[in-house]
Scaffold this active site. Structure first.
Site, PDB file in Angstrom:
ATOM      1  N   GLU A 364       0.827  -1.231   0.000  1.00 38.28           N
ATOM      2  CA  GLU A 364       0.000   0.000   0.000  1.00 38.28           C
ATOM      3  C   GLU A 364       0.853   1.270   0.000  1.00 38.28           C
ATOM      4  O   GLU A 364       0.503   2.269   0.626  1.00 38.28           O
ATOM      5  CB  GLU A 364      -0.997  -0.010   1.155  1.00 38.28           C
ATOM      6  CG  GLU A 364      -2.024  -1.095   0.958  1.00 38.28           C
ATOM      7  CD  GLU A 364      -3.391  -0.731   1.476  1.00 38.28           C
ATOM      8  OE1 GLU A 364      -3.714   0.457   1.541  1.00 38.28           O
ATOM      9  OE2 GLU A 364      -4.115  -1.668   1.792  1.00 38.28           O
ATOM     10  N   ARG A 376       5.888  16.336  -0.716  1.00 42.29           N
ATOM     11  CA  ARG A 376       5.268  17.154  -1.778  1.00 42.29           C
ATOM     12  C   ARG A 376       4.258  18.138  -1.169  1.00 42.29           C
ATOM     13  O   ARG A 376       4.184  19.296  -1.557  1.00 42.29           O
ATOM     14  CB  ARG A 376       4.594  16.242  -2.816  1.00 42.29           C
ATOM     15  CG  ARG A 376       4.521  16.907  -4.189  1.00 42.29           C
ATOM     16  CD  ARG A 376       3.932  15.994  -5.193  1.00 42.29           C
ATOM     17  NE  ARG A 376       2.727  15.367  -4.656  1.00 42.29           N
ATOM     18  CZ  ARG A 376       2.034  14.427  -5.293  1.00 42.29           C
ATOM     19  NH1 ARG A 376       2.429  13.995  -6.454  1.00 42.29           N
ATOM     20  NH2 ARG A 376       0.960  13.914  -4.760  1.00 42.29           N
TER      21      ARG A 376
HETATM   22  C1  LIG Z   1       2.896  -9.656   0.485  1.00 39.10           C
HETATM   23  C2  LIG Z   1       2.521  -8.566  -0.476  1.00 39.10           C
HETATM   24  C3  LIG Z   1       1.184  -8.325  -0.738  1.00 39.10           C
HETATM   25  C4  LIG Z   1       0.829  -7.362  -1.671  1.00 39.10           C
HETATM   26  N1  LIG Z   1      -0.502  -7.182  -1.990  1.00 39.10           N
HETATM   27  C5  LIG Z   1      -0.835  -6.389  -3.046  1.00 39.10           C
HETATM   28  C6  LIG Z   1      -2.188  -6.330  -3.520  1.00 39.10           C
HETATM   29  O1  LIG Z   1      -3.103  -6.949  -2.963  1.00 39.10           O
HETATM   30  N2  LIG Z   1      -2.447  -5.577  -4.618  1.00 39.10           N
HETATM   31  C7  LIG Z   1      -1.476  -4.874  -5.275  1.00 39.10           C
HETATM   32  O2  LIG Z   1      -1.776  -4.230  -6.264  1.00 39.10           O
HETATM   33  N3  LIG Z   1      -0.180  -4.900  -4.843  1.00 39.10           N
HETATM   34  C8  LIG Z   1       0.154  -5.648  -3.747  1.00 39.10           C
HETATM   35  N4  LIG Z   1       1.465  -5.703  -3.314  1.00 39.10           N
HETATM   36  C9  LIG Z   1       2.482  -4.946  -4.037  1.00 39.10           C
HETATM   37  C10 LIG Z   1       3.018  -3.778  -3.228  1.00 39.10           C
HETATM   38  O3  LIG Z   1       2.045  -2.770  -3.159  1.00 39.10           O
HETATM   39  C11 LIG Z   1       4.323  -3.337  -3.902  1.00 39.10           C
HETATM   40  O4  LIG Z   1       5.295  -4.336  -3.662  1.00 39.10           O
HETATM   41  C12 LIG Z   1       4.809  -2.005  -3.371  1.00 39.10           C
HETATM   42  O5  LIG Z   1       3.934  -0.962  -3.750  1.00 39.10           O
HETATM   43  C13 LIG Z   1       6.226  -1.676  -3.882  1.00 39.10           C
HETATM   44  O6  LIG Z   1       6.319  -1.888  -5.246  1.00 39.10           O
HETATM   45  P1  LIG Z   1       7.533  -2.762  -5.854  1.00 39.10           P
HETATM   46  O7  LIG Z   1       7.612  -4.016  -5.076  1.00 39.10           O
HETATM   47  O8  LIG Z   1       7.320  -2.866  -7.307  1.00 39.10           O
HETATM   48  O9  LIG Z   1       8.806  -1.926  -5.538  1.00 39.10           O
HETATM   49  P2  LIG Z   1       9.374  -0.723  -6.436  1.00 39.10           P
HETATM   50  O10 LIG Z   1       8.286   0.213  -6.785  1.00 39.10           O
HETATM   51  O11 LIG Z   1      10.166  -1.312  -7.546  1.00 39.10           O
HETATM   52  O12 LIG Z   1      10.348  -0.024  -5.418  1.00 39.10           O
HETATM   53  C14 LIG Z   1      11.618  -0.588  -5.076  1.00 39.10           C
HETATM   54  C15 LIG Z   1      12.294   0.355  -4.085  1.00 39.10           C
HETATM   55  O13 LIG Z   1      12.449   1.643  -4.675  1.00 39.10           O
HETATM   56  C16 LIG Z   1      11.820   2.625  -3.866  1.00 39.10           C
HETATM   57  N5  LIG Z   1      11.222   3.664  -4.696  1.00 39.10           N
HETATM   58  C17 LIG Z   1      10.420   3.514  -5.758  1.00 39.10           C
HETATM   59  N6  LIG Z   1      10.017   4.702  -6.231  1.00 39.10           N
HETATM   60  C18 LIG Z   1      10.583   5.645  -5.423  1.00 39.10           C
HETATM   61  C19 LIG Z   1      10.556   7.057  -5.368  1.00 39.10           C
HETATM   62  N7  LIG Z   1       9.846   7.794  -6.248  1.00 39.10           N
HETATM   63  N8  LIG Z   1      11.266   7.682  -4.416  1.00 39.10           N
HETATM   64  C20 LIG Z   1      11.995   6.968  -3.513  1.00 39.10           C
HETATM   65  N9  LIG Z   1      12.055   5.622  -3.507  1.00 39.10           N
HETATM   66  C21 LIG Z   1      11.361   4.972  -4.442  1.00 39.10           C
HETATM   67  C22 LIG Z   1      10.753   1.879  -3.086  1.00 39.10           C
HETATM   68  O14 LIG Z   1      10.384   2.567  -1.908  1.00 39.10           O
HETATM   69  C23 LIG Z   1      11.453   0.571  -2.812  1.00 39.10           C
HETATM   70  O15 LIG Z   1      12.287   0.710  -1.701  1.00 39.10           O
HETATM   71  C24 LIG Z   1       1.825  -6.614  -2.337  1.00 39.10           C
HETATM   72  C25 LIG Z   1       3.172  -6.833  -2.031  1.00 39.10           C
HETATM   73  C26 LIG Z   1       3.529  -7.804  -1.121  1.00 39.10           C
HETATM   74  C27 LIG Z   1       4.989  -8.044  -0.859  1.00 39.10           C
END
Ligand SMILES: Cc1cc2nc3c(=O)[nH]c(=O)nc-3n(C[C@H](O)[C@H](O)[C@H](O)COP(=O)(O)OP(=O)(O)OC[C@H]3O[C@@H](n4cnc5c(N)ncnc54)[C@H](O)[C@@H]3O)c2cc1C
Length: 389
Positions: A364, A376
């Protein structure tokens, strides 16, 4: 006026959730964490106890609770098991886009059944190539007569393998970033929709996490939520409504980590005395308590702002999620430290809490994303009181 007193109904609801957590969730928390099995029986019991689908309005069969009631319930449940609570609460995450922007027909058709028998609804923005950057969704939707055709892969979808319905976010072909994102209600039995096996996870092992594949999946045009292009705003509004609950779940987990640490510190001896006598341990316990209090206040404030349509509710919501998840990780870490080597053993509950806490900083919207939202606001809208000199 500021008033922290709960109504008699809110106190009774919190008691009901606490009793359920103690009697139905805690006794099976370890079993489901170990097996990774889907806790359908516990979810069914939560459904029957009226502790699920909290945000569904009364006219569609739900309890129509406000955000305050929601945070009260989920704090209690997550104090017993974060994973089971995530599986139960995700129905609210899935239902919220329909509650916020659905037509009366969509609400009747897709919200009412969720309240009549146990049905699961999942929320799907994330993909293999994006999570934080919701405007970067790559799954596509294309209008074809009375249908939209959906293609793409949705990744990390909670309850994805077991859901009866999905709210799927996809972009109109050739659209740029925010403008073209649309949200659809996609029934499980849609041709072209399939799911993966559950993913093996570090924590929240009782919650199912799966991939959802959409291959030329045809969805009736009437299943579009809101207008074409409203999907990005809808996803952000949904998170604004659900992030305080993540802060509250983190509060519940942290509260348990603190309670376990107090108990252990009063029993364990070192240097011929209880470790609770050492000031270093006492300070960790005191910090835990102060942080739990602060976490709860922030979730209550965010929930109150949501219930009163306050203009800055989205900032309070991000603050509640950020502080809640960061402090839960810190408190779980310190609690494990108080356990010493035993904290590292799976036979003690704190190891599970430590693993479970980590997810609150990720799903989330990661902690970095919450900081981005808050920064922001500070740079663009915050009005300083002092001009300085
Ligand atoms: C167990 C689990 C359940 C989940 N359930 C759902 C669900 O039901 N529905 C759904 O849609 N998603 C779900 N998710 C996905 C979850 O919302 C994402 O994993 C999360 O939003 C982060 O996205 P990412 O893993 O692609 O990481 P990325 O977006 O690739 O980020 C990787 C790293 O870069 C950092 N980063 C990225 N952009 C920026 C920025 N602009 N500034 C600074 N740092 C940044 C992040 O904070 C992180 O540390 C789930 C994830 C898990 C692990």
């Amino acid at each position: 006026m500021v008033d922290f007193e709960l109504s008699a109904e809110q106190v009774a609801l919190r008691e009901r959730a606490r009793k359920f957590a103690v009697e139905e969730v805690l006794p099976v928390a370890k079993k489901y964490d170990r097996s990774g099995e889907f806790p359908r029986d516990v979810i069914e019991k939560a459904f029957k106890a009226g502790l699920m689908n909290l945000a569904i309005p009364k006219e569609y069969g739900g309890p129509g609770f406000g955000a305050i009631e929601t945070v009260l319930v989920v704090e209690e449940m997550a104090a017993a098991c974060a994973g089971i609570t995530t599986s139960i609460y995700v129905n609210d995450l899935g239902a919220t886009p329909i509650v916020l922007m659905g037509t009366p027909e969509q609400k009747k058709k897709y919200l009412t059944p969720l309240t009549q028998q146990l049905k699961l609804i999942s929320f799907a923005t994330s993909e293999p190539a994006m999570g934080s950057d919701v405007a970067g969704i790559q799954a596509t939707c294309q209008r074809d007569g009375e249908h939209y055709v959906l293609n793409g892969t949705k990744f990390f979808i909670t309850n994805g393998d077991y859901a009866d319905t999905y709210v799927v976010f996809a972009r109109l072909k050739d659209s740029k970033r925010h403008q073209g994102i649309c949200a659809f209600i996609v029934p499980r039995d849609t041709d072209g929709l399939s799911t993966s096996k559950p993913m093996e996870k570090l924590g929240h092992r009782a919650s199912d996490t799966a991939t959802v594949y959409l291959k030329d999946a045809r969805v009736p045009a009437e299943n579009l939520i809101g207008k074409e292009g409203a999907g990005f705003m809808l996803a952000m509004l949904t998170f604004m409504h659900t992030r305080p609950a993540i802060g509250a779940m983190a509060t519940g987990l942290a509260r348990s980590a603190m309670e376990y640490a107090i108990n252990y510190a009063k029993q364990r001896e070192a240097f011929e005395q209880k470790i609770a006598n050492f000031q270093a341990v006492q300070h960790m316990l005191a910090d835990m308590y102060a942080r739990v209090e602060a976490m709860r206040l922030l979730t209550w404030k965010a929930a109150w702002q949501l219930d009163h349509n306050a203009p800055e509710a989205n900032i309070a919501s991000s603050c509640a999620k950020l502080v809640g998840s960061e402090d839960a990780m810190k408190i779980a870490t310190d609690s494990l430290q108080i356990y010493g080597g035993r904290g590292y053993l799976e036979s003690y509950a704190i190891a599970k809490l430590f693993r479970d806490a980590k997810l609150y900083q990720i799903y989330e919207g990661t902690s970095q994303v919450q900081r981005y939202v808050i920064a922001r606001y500070l740079l663009e809208n915050y009005q300083p009181t002092m001009k300085g000199y």
